[in-house]
Design a protein around this motif. Structure first.
Motif, mmCIF file in Angstrom:
data_model
loop_
_atom_site.group_PDB
_atom_site.id
_atom_site.type_symbol
_atom_site.label_atom_id
_atom_site.label_comp_id
_atom_site.label_asym_id
_atom_site.label_seq_id
_atom_site.Cartn_x
_atom_site.Cartn_y
_atom_site.Cartn_z
ATOM 1 N N LEU A 89 0.834 -1.203 0.000
ATOM 2 C CA LEU A 89 0.000 0.000 0.000
ATOM 3 C C LEU A 89 0.875 1.262 0.000
ATOM 4 N N ILE A 90 1.940 1.229 0.796
ATOM 5 C CA ILE A 90 2.848 2.389 0.837
ATOM 6 C C ILE A 90 3.499 2.594 -0.532
ATOM 7 N N ARG A 91 3.922 1.483 -1.126
ATOM 8 C CA ARG A 91 4.544 1.589 -2.455
ATOM 9 C C ARG A 91 3.530 2.125 -3.471
ATOM 10 N N TYR A 92 2.311 1.696 -3.329
ATOM 11 C CA TYR A 92 1.260 2.132 -4.247
ATOM 12 C C TYR A 92 1.021 3.632 -4.095
ATOM 13 N N TRP A 93 0.966 4.104 -2.851
ATOM 14 C CA TRP A 93 0.780 5.543 -2.624
ATOM 15 C C TRP A 93 1.927 6.338 -3.230
ATOM 16 N N ALA A 94 3.140 5.853 -2.994
ATOM 17 C CA ALA A 94 4.311 6.558 -3.542
ATOM 18 C C ALA A 94 4.219 6.619 -5.064
ATOM 19 N N GLN A 95 3.783 5.510 -5.660
ATOM 20 C CA GLN A 95 3.636 5.475 -7.109
ATOM 21 C C GLN A 95 2.552 6.445 -7.584
ATOM 22 N N MET A 96 1.484 6.523 -6.793
ATOM 23 C CA MET A 96 0.387 7.420 -7.157
ATOM 24 C C MET A 96 0.834 8.881 -7.137
ATOM 25 N N VAL A 97 1.777 9.184 -6.253
ATOM 26 C CA VAL A 97 2.262 10.558 -6.151
ATOM 27 C C VAL A 97 3.305 10.841 -7.234
ATOM 28 N N VAL A 98 4.241 9.928 -7.379
ATOM 29 C CA VAL A 98 5.378 10.161 -8.272
ATOM 30 C C VAL A 98 5.053 9.767 -9.721
ATOM 31 N N GLY A 99 4.231 8.742 -9.880
ATOM 32 C CA GLY A 99 3.971 8.191 -11.212
ATOM 33 C C GLY A 99 3.398 9.178 -12.221
ATOM 34 N N PRO A 100 2.259 9.832 -11.929
ATOM 35 C CA PRO A 100 1.647 10.712 -12.940
ATOM 36 C C PRO A 100 2.561 11.828 -13.444
ATOM 37 N N PRO A 101 3.260 12.568 -12.559
ATOM 38 C CA PRO A 101 4.162 13.590 -13.110
ATOM 39 C C PRO A 101 5.266 12.987 -13.975
ATOM 40 N N GLN A 102 5.761 11.828 -13.545
ATOM 41 C CA GLN A 102 6.820 11.176 -14.327
ATOM 42 C C GLN A 102 6.308 10.773 -15.709
ATOM 43 N N HIS A 151 -2.376 -0.155 -12.785
ATOM 44 C CA HIS A 151 -2.024 0.376 -14.107
ATOM 45 C C HIS A 151 -0.519 0.544 -14.315
ATOM 46 N N THR A 152 0.255 0.219 -13.329
ATOM 47 C CA THR A 152 1.711 0.297 -13.457
ATOM 48 C C THR A 152 2.337 -0.957 -12.845
ATOM 49 N N SER A 153 3.598 -1.165 -13.160
ATOM 50 C CA SER A 153 4.312 -2.315 -12.586
ATOM 51 C C SER A 153 5.758 -1.954 -12.316
ATOM 52 N N LEU A 210 8.630 17.237 -3.151
ATOM 53 C CA LEU A 210 7.955 16.435 -4.176
ATOM 54 C C LEU A 210 8.750 16.432 -5.487
ATOM 55 N N VAL A 211 9.191 17.603 -5.871
ATOM 56 C CA VAL A 211 9.999 17.701 -7.098
ATOM 57 C C VAL A 211 11.288 16.893 -6.933
ATOM 58 N N ALA A 212 11.843 16.939 -5.732
ATOM 59 C CA ALA A 212 13.092 16.201 -5.487
ATOM 60 C C ALA A 212 12.889 14.697 -5.681
ATOM 61 N N VAL A 213 11.812 14.139 -5.121
ATOM 62 C CA VAL A 213 11.619 12.682 -5.267
ATOM 63 C C VAL A 213 11.245 12.311 -6.704
ATOM 64 N N ILE A 214 10.512 13.202 -7.373
ATOM 65 C CA ILE A 214 10.163 12.914 -8.776
ATOM 66 C C ILE A 214 11.425 12.934 -9.644
ATOM 67 N N LEU A 215 12.228 13.953 -9.457
ATOM 68 C CA LEU A 215 13.458 14.043 -10.254
ATOM 69 C C LEU A 215 14.426 12.916 -9.912
ATOM 70 N N GLN A 216 14.478 12.551 -8.644
ATOM 71 C CA GLN A 216 15.368 11.465 -8.233
ATOM 72 C C GLN A 216 14.992 10.160 -8.924
ATOM 73 N N SER A 217 13.714 9.998 -9.152
ATOM 74 C CA SER A 217 13.234 8.773 -9.795
ATOM 75 C C SER A 217 13.373 8.839 -11.322
ATOM 76 N N ASP A 263 12.354 4.889 -0.241
ATOM 77 C CA ASP A 263 12.296 3.428 -0.069
ATOM 78 C C ASP A 263 11.106 2.825 -0.786
ATOM 79 N N ALA A 264 10.011 3.547 -0.763
ATOM 80 C CA ALA A 264 8.799 3.025 -1.400
ATOM 81 C C ALA A 264 8.978 2.873 -2.904
ATOM 82 N N MET A 265 9.923 3.612 -3.467
ATOM 83 C CA MET A 265 10.152 3.520 -4.910
ATOM 84 C C MET A 265 11.096 2.370 -5.266
ATOM 85 N N THR A 266 11.808 1.840 -4.292
ATOM 86 C CA THR A 266 12.737 0.738 -4.570
ATOM 87 C C THR A 266 12.050 -0.597 -4.279
#
Lengths: 405, 183
Positions: A49-62, A179-181, B29-36, B88-91
């Motif tokens: 769930l934590i990984r999913y939340w992180a993805q939800m935050v970081v994924g769309p802008p990426q 929707h992501t992996s 937020l920008v930092a974690v997005i750019l880091q990824s 960590d959640a991204m790894t």
């Protein structure tokens, strides 16, 4: 008591935050009973769930950045940079022609291989269906070689499915969201795959090292392993199909941890740092995919036509053989064939309903006019009158009896 | 060069940096997005040997920046924990490895910020180099000795990462200073 927390609140908060994280960490590692522990195969519900939340935050802008970059790249390559398209197109056409010829040959070999495998009761897994996906982000940590793709469970993806590119093996799916992996790349320290060296047929385990290089470990020292040899997936790990290119041997060095073992460093076949699109293998089947099957059908048809042509050729040669002169006596009586029909072999064939190979007809000897001591004992000497040119030769039972069959 | 360990009077005069709320949200937020995103993007442009050395840690830099500027150990602790957990959640590694490392860095950064002049570029450079090495060391200790994971240590790479982080901080921190609220 209140003053204690107020006075040491910074320390208390620090300890509390650290304690919570340490307890959380302890639940995520599996004790293997050996010296080193390992990561759990699958994340727990809360971690996922934590990984999913992180993805939800970081994924769309990426994904947005990735799409815009792709858009600019598309515009550039399709409209702005068309200098070498014509020559490239000609080169590609030549390549297609060459590949079509090679494909026909390879299909024949593959078909033969499949028949042999069927004989050996060995089931080969072939890639049956794949899902293309775009790579849009990574973990961002140099220790963790994972990246994210824009396809997930909604597209039929499941954990442990192999991920490949046009060049070779890339990795496998680790965590699949809707929707992501998350893809674990083969050069990560925690990844592993069964591989085989193409020419020497030596098997080993593929792993990544801390520098992100591919290594084959668990190999005994062997002089035959040379730089440049290709390494393929062995298919024994039940994840990667057999025969996919992994890389080529770059160097062979002794294993620092184990005597008489070596570590083989590879140059990866796929550009692991420069992936834009990948294919997720969603299904492997012990048969050819429809396109290959269709190609093989075409090949079979072509083979049938070839066989018909060969039959025609054989008929023509038979006709020619009949017209050519031989040792056969044109005046021999037709009754000579009858005893052959009465032979035990012929009788057995008739009774059993089976056919026996036809005995080639023996050359018919012309009766000896003047026998001497070299004449075969059984060979009958025709009577003097019968040798007269004016008279027809009479069918003599004694004459046929002595002929070799 | 003005490297000054401040006394009690000087400490009172230290300015606590304040930022608009949106900066506290957007910059991490920008930092974690750019880091990824950046390591992969750099991997596409740089030659393979160079992309292997494209090592940096933007969430760490943001943690250090806010910890030094705010000079509040509790906020530094929480900011560090949040950034680390997000990373960590991204790894695919356990959640908490970076979390613990950056929690400690955030706390120490804020604690040191009370004692030194954090606007000095040389001090910033040295602090970032030191915190980067410290974060890598804590990560390794937790992973290998606390969790017993078989993770190899690349000393040279971590050293390079610390140098690169310090270099990025030398450029990034003055840029972030522009968001500071002047009183």
């Amino acid at each position: 008591m209140e003053s204690f927390f107020v006075r040491y609140r910074n320390h208390v908060v620090l300890l509390a935050v650290l304690l919570v994280q340490i307890v959380g960490l302890a639940t995520q590692v599996r004790h293997s009973g050996r010296q080193n522990n390992s990561l759990t195969e699958e994340d727990s519900r809360s971690v996922r769930l934590i990984r999913y939340w992180a993805q939800m935050v970081v994924g769309p802008p990426q994904r947005m950045i990735h799409s815009s970059r792709l858009g600019i790249a598309y515009w550039w390559s399709h409209y702005a940079d068309l200098q070498h398209v014509d020559s490239e197109n000609r080169e590609l056409k030549k390549t297609i022609d060459r590949l079509q010829l090679e494909q026909a040959e390879l299909l024949e070999d593959a078909h033969q291989g499949q028949r042999l495998q069927a004989l050996l009761a060995f089931e080969q897994q072939y890639i049956y269906s794949t899902v293309p996906a775009q790579v849009y982000g990574s973990s961002g940590a140099d220790q963790s070689k994972v990246f994210y793709i824009d396809k997930g469970a909604a597209n039929g993806l499941k954990p442990d499915m192999p991920v490949i590119s046009a060049d070779g093996v890339v990795g496998k799916l680790r965590t699949v969201f809707e929707h992501t992996s998350q893809v674990l790349v083969v050069n990560d320290q925690t990844s592993g795959a069964g591989v085989i060296l193409e020419t020497t047929r030596i098997r080993g385990v593929l792993k990544g090292n801390s520098a992100g290089q591919l290594e084959v470990v668990g190999l005994m020292a062997d002089q035959r392993i040379k730089p440049g040899e290709r390494v393929l997936t062995a298919g024994g790990d039940l994840i990667f199909p057999r025969g996919l290119p992994v890389g080529t041997v770059q160097k062979v060095s002794p294993d620092p941890d184990r005597d008489s073992f070596i570590v083989v460093t590879l140059v990866p076949a796929a550009h692991l740092e420069r992936l834009d699109e990948v294919l997720v293998v969603t299904s492997t089947q012990p048969r050819f995919p429809p396109v290959a099957a269709q190609d093989m059908g075409t090949s079979e048809t072509l083979k049938g036509a070839e066989a018909a042509a060969i039959v025609q050729q054989m008929k023509a040669s038979e006709i020619m053989a009949e017209r050519l002169p031989g040792l056969t006596d044109p005046n021999a009586p037709p009754a000579a064939a009858e005893p052959a029909a009465n032979t035990p072999a012929a009788n057995a064939a008739g009774k059993n309903g089976t056919t026996t190979p036809a005995v080639p007809p023996a050359p018919k000897l012309i009766p000896t006019a003047h026998p001497d001591r070299f004449t075969p004992a059984g060979a009958a000497t025709p009577a003097a009158p019968s040798t007269a040119p004016s008279t027809k030769p009479a069918a003599s039972p004694s004459a046929t009896k002595g002929r070799p069959q | 060069m003005r490297i000054s360990l401040l006394g009690a009077d000087g400490r009172r005069e230290l300015e606590i940096h304040r930022y608009p709320l949106i900066v506290y949200v957007l910059i991490p937020l920008v930092a974690v997005i750019l880091q990824s995103w950046l390591p992969r993007a750099l991997g596409m442009w740089l030659p393979p040997w160079a992309s292997r050395w494209a090592l940096f840690d933007l969430p760490l830099l943001v943690t250090v920046y806010f910890a030094l500027g705010r000079r509040n150990p509790m906020q530094g602790t929480l900011m560090g924990a949040l950034m680390g957990l997000f990373q960590d959640a991204m790894t695919h590694y356990p959640i908490g490895l970076n979390g613990i490392a950056k929690t400690v860095v955030g706390y120490l950064g804020a604690s040191i910020g009370v004692r030194v002049d954090v606007d000095n570029h040389t001090i910033r450079l040295l602090l970032n180099f030191g915190f980067s090495m410290l974060a890598s060391a804590i990560y390794l200790v937790v992973a290998r000795f606390l969790l017993g994971l078989e993770i190899e240590w690349r000393g040279l790479a971590e050293l390079a990462k610390a140098v690169i982080n310090a270099g990025i901080a030398a450029v990034l921190f003055p840029m972030l200073d522009r968001f500071r609220v002047r009183e």
